[in-house]
Write a protein that holds these residues in place. Structure first.
Motif, PDB file in Angstrom:
ATOM      1  N   MET A 125      -4.517 -14.906  11.226  1.00  0.00           N
ATOM      2  CA  MET A 125      -5.236 -13.713  11.648  1.00  0.00           C
ATOM      3  C   MET A 125      -5.868 -13.956  13.005  1.00  0.00           C
ATOM      4  SD  MET A 125      -7.191 -12.265   8.251  1.00  0.00           S
ATOM      5  CE  MET A 125      -8.012 -10.946   9.100  1.00  0.00           C
ATOM      6  N   GLY A 167      -4.877  -3.922   7.098  1.00  0.00           N
ATOM      7  CA  GLY A 167      -5.017  -4.929   6.060  1.00  0.00           C
ATOM      8  C   GLY A 167      -5.781  -4.386   4.876  1.00  0.00           C
ATOM      9  N   CYS A 184      -1.252 -12.721   8.920  1.00  0.00           N
ATOM     10  CA  CYS A 184      -0.703 -11.396   9.231  1.00  0.00           C
ATOM     11  C   CYS A 184       0.810 -11.494   9.319  1.00  0.00           C
ATOM     12  CB  CYS A 184      -1.240 -10.896  10.577  1.00  0.00           C
ATOM     13  SG  CYS A 184      -3.047 -10.798  10.671  1.00  0.00           S
ATOM     14  N   CYS A 238      -2.489  -7.521   7.749  1.00  0.00           N
ATOM     15  CA  CYS A 238      -3.207  -8.780   7.538  1.00  0.00           C
ATOM     16  C   CYS A 238      -3.815  -8.825   6.143  1.00  0.00           C
ATOM     17  CB  CYS A 238      -4.308  -8.929   8.585  1.00  0.00           C
ATOM     18  SG  CYS A 238      -3.695  -8.871  10.265  1.00  0.00           S
TER      19      CYS A 238
END
Length: 181
Positions: free
Chosen positions: A32, A74, A167, A177
Motif C-alpha cells: 500500500m 479498498g 494493493c 487495496c
C-alpha cells in the motif's frame, strides 16, 4: 451418522479453503502506498439522541477510497477501523474527522456535517459522539451513509492500519487495496 460427520468435515475443509483463498494476495500485488484515505460506512438506519449518533445494522466492512494523483479503492473490517481509531501519530482521537451524514427521512434526503469522536461498536450497532458543524441531524432515518474525512498513511493515522497492506490492479485499471493486520 457417518454421512453427517463426513458432510460436516467436507464443509469445514471447504470453509477453511475459501478463507485461505480470500486472504491470499492476488497476483501482482504491491505494498500500500501513502495516501489520503476517505471512508464510507453504511447501515440500515440511524438514530440521533443528543450528541450521540448510532448506525444500526452497520455494514461489516468500511469502504475506503482516495482521489488524485492515483485513485485507489479498498475495504477494511469495520471492527478493525474502530479499533485503530486511536492508533498512530495523528489518529482520529487526536484529530477528530469531519463527516457528512446522508440519510433518508420520510422518503426525502437529509444531510448534516458533524465531527466524530469515540466510536463504539456493539454487534452491528456503531455509535459515535458528535458535534454538529452544519445542518441539523435528523432524529432518525433509513439508509444512512456516513462519509468520513481523510486519514493519511503510512506513519500517520492508525499505525498498524497502514504500511501492512497490499494493493492490486482492478479491472478498471485503478488500485484496490486491503489493509493487513
Amino acid at each position: 451418522m457417518k454421512s453427517v460427520i463426513y458432510g460436516a468435515l467436507i464443509a469445514l475443509v471447504g470453509a477453511v479453503g475459501l478463507a485461505n483463498a480470500q486472504s491470499a494476495k492476488p497476483a501482482g500485488a504491491e505494498e500500500m502506498k501513502p495516501a489520503n484515505w476517505l471512508f464510507v460506512q453504511v447501515a440500515d438506519s440511524v438514530t440521533v439522541d443528543g450528541n450521540t449518533l448510532t448506525l444500526k445494522g452497520v455494514a461489516p466492512q468500511t469502504l475506503m477510497f482516495t482521489d488524485r494523483p492515483e485513485r485507489m479503492t479498498g475495504d477494511a473490517p469495520t471492527p478493525a477501523f474502530v479499533k485503530f481509531w486511536t492508533t498512530g501519530k495523528s489518529d482520529f482521537e487526536k484529530d477528530p474527522p469531519n463527516a457528512t451524514l446522508a440519510v433518508t427521512v420520510d422518503g426525502k434526503p437529509a444531510t448534516a456535517v458533524v465531527e466524530l469522536t469515540n466510536p463504539v461498536l456493539n454487534g452491528d450497532s456503531l455509535t459515535y459522539t458528535f458535534k454538529v458543524l452544519g445542518g441539523d441531524p435528523p432524529k432518525n432515518g433509513t439508509n444512512p451513509s456516513l462519509f468520513i474525512d481523510w486519514w493519511y498513511g503510512p506513519g500517520y493515522g492508525p499505525g498498524p492500519y497502514w504500511g501492512h497492506g497490499y494493493c492490486w490492479r482492478g479491472p478498471y485499471g485503478g488500485l484496490h487495496c486491503r489493509p493487513g493486520w
